[in-house]
Motif scaffolding. Structure first.
Motif, mmCIF file in Angstrom:
data_model
loop_
_atom_site.group_PDB
_atom_site.id
_atom_site.type_symbol
_atom_site.label_atom_id
_atom_site.label_comp_id
_atom_site.label_asym_id
_atom_site.label_seq_id
_atom_site.Cartn_x
_atom_site.Cartn_y
_atom_site.Cartn_z
ATOM 1 N N ARG A 123 -36.888 -31.542 -58.388
ATOM 2 C CA ARG A 123 -35.859 -32.545 -58.639
ATOM 3 C C ARG A 123 -35.430 -32.548 -60.097
ATOM 4 N NH1 ARG A 123 -38.646 -37.755 -55.569
ATOM 5 N NH2 ARG A 123 -38.678 -36.883 -53.471
ATOM 6 N N ASN A 124 -34.310 -33.224 -60.355
ATOM 7 C CA ASN A 124 -33.834 -33.395 -61.725
ATOM 8 C C ASN A 124 -34.893 -34.159 -62.525
ATOM 9 O OD1 ASN A 124 -32.419 -34.831 -64.011
ATOM 10 N ND2 ASN A 124 -30.724 -33.611 -63.223
ATOM 11 N N PRO A 125 -35.238 -33.688 -63.734
ATOM 12 C CA PRO A 125 -36.333 -34.297 -64.491
ATOM 13 C C PRO A 125 -35.941 -35.557 -65.257
ATOM 14 C CG PRO A 125 -35.457 -32.451 -65.722
ATOM 15 C CD PRO A 125 -34.704 -32.490 -64.409
ATOM 16 N N GLU A 126 -34.770 -36.097 -64.992
ATOM 17 C CA GLU A 126 -34.291 -37.236 -65.778
ATOM 18 C C GLU A 126 -35.231 -38.435 -65.668
ATOM 19 O OE1 GLU A 126 -32.270 -38.950 -68.577
ATOM 20 O OE2 GLU A 126 -31.798 -36.939 -67.837
ATOM 21 N N ALA A 127 -35.817 -38.665 -64.486
ATOM 22 C CA ALA A 127 -36.697 -39.819 -64.309
ATOM 23 C C ALA A 127 -37.955 -39.692 -65.164
ATOM 24 C CB ALA A 127 -37.063 -39.990 -62.837
ATOM 25 N N THR A 128 -38.479 -38.477 -65.284
ATOM 26 C CA THR A 128 -39.654 -38.272 -66.136
ATOM 27 C C THR A 128 -39.326 -38.575 -67.583
ATOM 28 O OG1 THR A 128 -40.567 -36.583 -64.656
ATOM 29 C CG2 THR A 128 -41.337 -36.580 -66.932
ATOM 30 N N ARG A 129 -38.198 -38.050 -68.043
ATOM 31 C CA ARG A 129 -37.801 -38.328 -69.428
ATOM 32 C C ARG A 129 -37.617 -39.819 -69.648
ATOM 33 N NH1 ARG A 129 -33.069 -33.704 -69.626
ATOM 34 N NH2 ARG A 129 -34.453 -31.901 -69.320
ATOM 35 N N ARG A 130 -37.003 -40.464 -68.676
ATOM 36 C CA ARG A 130 -36.749 -41.892 -68.773
ATOM 37 C C ARG A 130 -38.049 -42.667 -68.949
ATOM 38 N NH1 ARG A 130 -33.306 -46.199 -69.667
ATOM 39 N NH2 ARG A 130 -33.967 -47.975 -68.421
ATOM 40 N N ARG A 131 -39.045 -42.364 -68.107
ATOM 41 C CA ARG A 131 -40.301 -43.090 -68.187
ATOM 42 C C ARG A 131 -41.044 -42.779 -69.490
ATOM 43 N NH1 ARG A 131 -40.459 -47.419 -65.808
ATOM 44 N NH2 ARG A 131 -42.660 -47.413 -65.204
ATOM 45 N N ALA A 132 -41.014 -41.537 -69.918
ATOM 46 C CA ALA A 132 -41.678 -41.183 -71.175
ATOM 47 C C ALA A 132 -41.049 -41.932 -72.349
ATOM 48 C CB ALA A 132 -41.601 -39.675 -71.401
ATOM 49 N N LEU A 133 -39.721 -42.024 -72.364
ATOM 50 C CA LEU A 133 -39.044 -42.731 -73.451
ATOM 51 C C LEU A 133 -39.254 -44.236 -73.345
ATOM 52 C CD1 LEU A 133 -35.743 -40.650 -73.640
ATOM 53 C CD2 LEU A 133 -37.777 -40.486 -75.088
ATOM 54 N N GLU A 134 -39.409 -44.756 -72.143
ATOM 55 C CA GLU A 134 -39.755 -46.165 -71.986
ATOM 56 C C GLU A 134 -41.117 -46.451 -72.615
ATOM 57 O OE1 GLU A 134 -39.563 -47.033 -67.854
ATOM 58 O OE2 GLU A 134 -37.377 -47.061 -67.759
ATOM 59 N N ALA A 135 -42.063 -45.520 -72.458
ATOM 60 C CA ALA A 135 -43.373 -45.683 -73.078
ATOM 61 C C ALA A 135 -43.253 -45.721 -74.599
ATOM 62 C CB ALA A 135 -44.298 -44.542 -72.645
ATOM 63 N N VAL A 136 -42.421 -44.847 -75.142
ATOM 64 C CA VAL A 136 -42.208 -44.828 -76.589
ATOM 65 C C VAL A 136 -41.549 -46.127 -77.043
ATOM 66 C CG1 VAL A 136 -41.000 -43.657 -78.467
ATOM 67 C CG2 VAL A 136 -42.080 -42.320 -76.651
ATOM 68 N N HIS A 137 -40.593 -46.599 -76.267
ATOM 69 C CA HIS A 137 -39.910 -47.853 -76.596
ATOM 70 C C HIS A 137 -40.915 -49.006 -76.651
ATOM 71 C CE1 HIS A 137 -37.478 -51.485 -75.845
ATOM 72 N NE2 HIS A 137 -36.506 -50.822 -76.462
ATOM 73 N N ALA A 138 -41.816 -49.069 -75.642
ATOM 74 C CA ALA A 138 -42.825 -50.123 -75.625
ATOM 75 C C ALA A 138 -43.777 -49.991 -76.808
ATOM 76 C CB ALA A 138 -43.602 -50.079 -74.312
ATOM 77 N N ALA A 139 -44.119 -48.764 -77.181
ATOM 78 C CA ALA A 139 -44.987 -48.555 -78.338
ATOM 79 C C ALA A 139 -44.299 -49.012 -79.620
ATOM 80 C CB ALA A 139 -45.369 -47.078 -78.440
ATOM 81 N N GLY A 140 -42.990 -48.727 -79.730
ATOM 82 C CA GLY A 140 -42.239 -49.208 -80.891
ATOM 83 C C GLY A 140 -42.193 -50.721 -80.942
ATOM 84 N N ARG A 141 -42.065 -51.351 -79.779
ATOM 85 C CA ARG A 141 -42.051 -52.811 -79.726
ATOM 86 C C ARG A 141 -43.404 -53.387 -80.159
ATOM 87 N NH1 ARG A 141 -40.545 -52.939 -75.036
ATOM 88 N NH2 ARG A 141 -42.316 -53.786 -73.887
ATOM 89 N N ALA A 142 -44.490 -52.688 -79.754
ATOM 90 C CA ALA A 142 -45.817 -53.134 -80.169
ATOM 91 C C ALA A 142 -45.957 -53.072 -81.689
ATOM 92 C CB ALA A 142 -46.882 -52.260 -79.500
ATOM 93 N N ARG A 143 -45.426 -52.018 -82.286
ATOM 94 C CA ARG A 143 -45.495 -51.907 -83.750
ATOM 95 C C ARG A 143 -44.727 -53.042 -84.410
ATOM 96 N NH1 ARG A 143 -44.142 -46.192 -86.129
ATOM 97 N NH2 ARG A 143 -46.401 -45.914 -85.864
ATOM 98 N N SER A 144 -43.567 -53.393 -83.857
ATOM 99 C CA SER A 144 -42.777 -54.479 -84.454
ATOM 100 C C SER A 144 -43.461 -55.831 -84.280
ATOM 101 C CB SER A 144 -41.380 -54.520 -83.825
ATOM 102 O OG SER A 144 -41.435 -54.932 -82.463
ATOM 103 N N GLU A 145 -44.278 -55.967 -83.222
ATOM 104 C CA GLU A 145 -44.980 -57.228 -82.986
ATOM 105 C C GLU A 145 -46.222 -57.364 -83.841
ATOM 106 O OE1 GLU A 145 -45.703 -57.131 -78.811
ATOM 107 O OE2 GLU A 145 -43.596 -57.427 -78.264
ATOM 108 N N GLY A 146 -46.660 -56.262 -84.437
ATOM 109 C CA GLY A 146 -47.773 -56.340 -85.359
ATOM 110 C C GLY A 146 -49.006 -55.608 -84.899
#
Length: 404
Positions: A325-348
């Motif tokens: 299948r098209n790998p877009e969903a994998t990329r999406r989830r991986a980038l969501e993980a990075v987004h959440a990690a960035g949010r954790a850094r901003s929260e302290g």
């Protein structure tokens, strides 16, 4: 007297509810494991049939077509080619021929010098093996064939002449028949080979990432440490996976019946070849989580989310690699993980928490690379998602992974 009352009924109800929740997952895992064992059994049966067919054909060719009155070595060589590690059969055949030729050359040369007899046989074999090890640098098919051929030359040349040519012809016949069976008559499925080796690694990787997230949720450093050790124990499985990829590549190269699956195989191989790196990344992530929990640093909820979503990305990568299948969903989830990690850094987060955030980014980048992105492309996507997470924004398709 039997237990009764509201407390007993409540406990029984809770147990039944729990069983209702876990039963589908247990059934699904059992079904998947059953299918995997069935595919592995199919491969083993097919290899057994290949070996029998190759032995029979080689014996018939050597005895009835080539006129060998004692057709033993040809079927032996054919079976040796078949049972060689998948992915090593072509090399095994070449090594077989090289070993036989070298054994004949060394044996004949030494017989001229030392003659025949028990001690002469010992000298010939020892020197033949020594020369082979000096040339090859390690044991293997070449060295074993040099030794075996030297023994035959040293022990039989005094009573039987002209052993050299039949030995070489038998080696070529057996090796050629083995390759013929593998390539034309009964070729294995390259996707089944790789999937059988990759599935347990994907499953263990996903499970231990979830265990790492659970260790953060429960402040259990030992749980993260166990996840790290479990991932470290995957080394033999990763070696088997690399052998399986090499074997599948050999099949789609030499077997015309499998040429049509070359593109599908390359798509799958692209995803799994990065698996070694992702497993290493997950080990480091579990190790950093162990340290963070051990130091009791502040732990934003989004820190747990990012590891959970990373596990989702691994599961999606396996599904997309296996189905094409098209790998877009994998990329999406991986980038969501990075987004959440960035949010954790901003929260302290503190020192070790920041290391966990960085490791999530590294792991996500390798997951994105497994979908076919280049290193610069993957790094740029991860950097952008991390910046958006720290800023509290999300411009990707669909909802913000940290909301709703």
């Amino acid at each position: 007297m039997a237990a009764s009352g509201p407390g007993y009924r409540s406990s029984l109800t809770s147990l039944l509810n729990w069983l209702a929740k876990v039963a589908p997952g247990v059934q699904r895992r059992s079904a998947e494991e059953g299918r995997l064992r069935l595919r592995q059994m199919e491969i083993l049966v097919l290899i057994s049939v290949q070996a029998g067919l190759a032995a029979g054909l080689a014996a018939w060719l050597s005895g009835n077509v080539l006129g060998n009155s004692n057709p033993v070595f040809a079927p032996t060589a054919a079976v040796g080619t078949i049972v060689a590690g998948i992915g090593q059969r072509t090399r095994r055949t070449v090594e077989l021929l090289v070993g036989v030729g070298l054994g004949i050359a060394v044996g004949d040369a030494l017989i001229i010098i030392v003659g025949y007899g028990p001690w002469q046989t010992a000298v010939i074999v020892a020197m033949a093996i020594g020369i082979a090890l000096g040339l090859v640098g390690r044991g293997g098919t070449v060295v074993s064939q040099v030794g075996g051929t030297a023994v035959l030359i040293a022990t039989l040349s005094s009573s039987e002449r002209n052993l050299e040519l039949p030995r070489i012809v038998d080696a070529a016949t057996g090796g050629g028949v083995g390759l013929l069976v593998v390539a034309l008559l009964l070729p294995l499925s390259p996707i089944h080979i790789v999937n059988g080796a990759a599935r347990p690694i994907f499953q263990t990787l996903e499970t231990q990432l979830r265990e790492t997230a659970a260790s953060l949720r429960t402040w259990d450093a030992n749980r993260a440490a166990r996840a790290m050790e479990t991932l470290r124990a995957l080394s033999p499985d990763l070696e088997r996976l690399q052998e399986a990829v090499a074997g599948a590549e050999e099949i789609v190269t030499v077997a015309p019946a499998r040429w049509g699956r070359r593109q599908e195989f390359e798509h799958y191989a692209r995803g799994v070849k990065h698996l070694v790196r992702v497993v290493d990344d997950a080990q480091d992530l579990a190790r950093r989580a162990t340290t963070m929990v051990g130091y009791r640093e502040p732990l934003p909820e989004s820190m747990i989310d990012c590891v959970e979503v990373l596990a989702d990305a691994v599961r999606q990568l396996h599904r997309e690699a296996r189905t094409g299948r098209n790998p877009e969903a994998t990329r999406r989830r991986a980038l969501e993980a990075v987004h959440a990690a960035g949010r954790a850094r901003s929260e302290g987060v503190q020192l070790f928490g920041d290391a966990v955030v960085a490791q999530v980014r590294v792991t996500a980048s390798d997951v994105v690379r497994a979908t076919g992105c280049s290193i610069p492309e993957a790094n740029e996507m991860v950097r952008h998602a991390a910046q958006e997470g720290e800023a509290g924004d999300w411009t990707g398709d669909g909802p913000d992974p940290g909301r709703g």
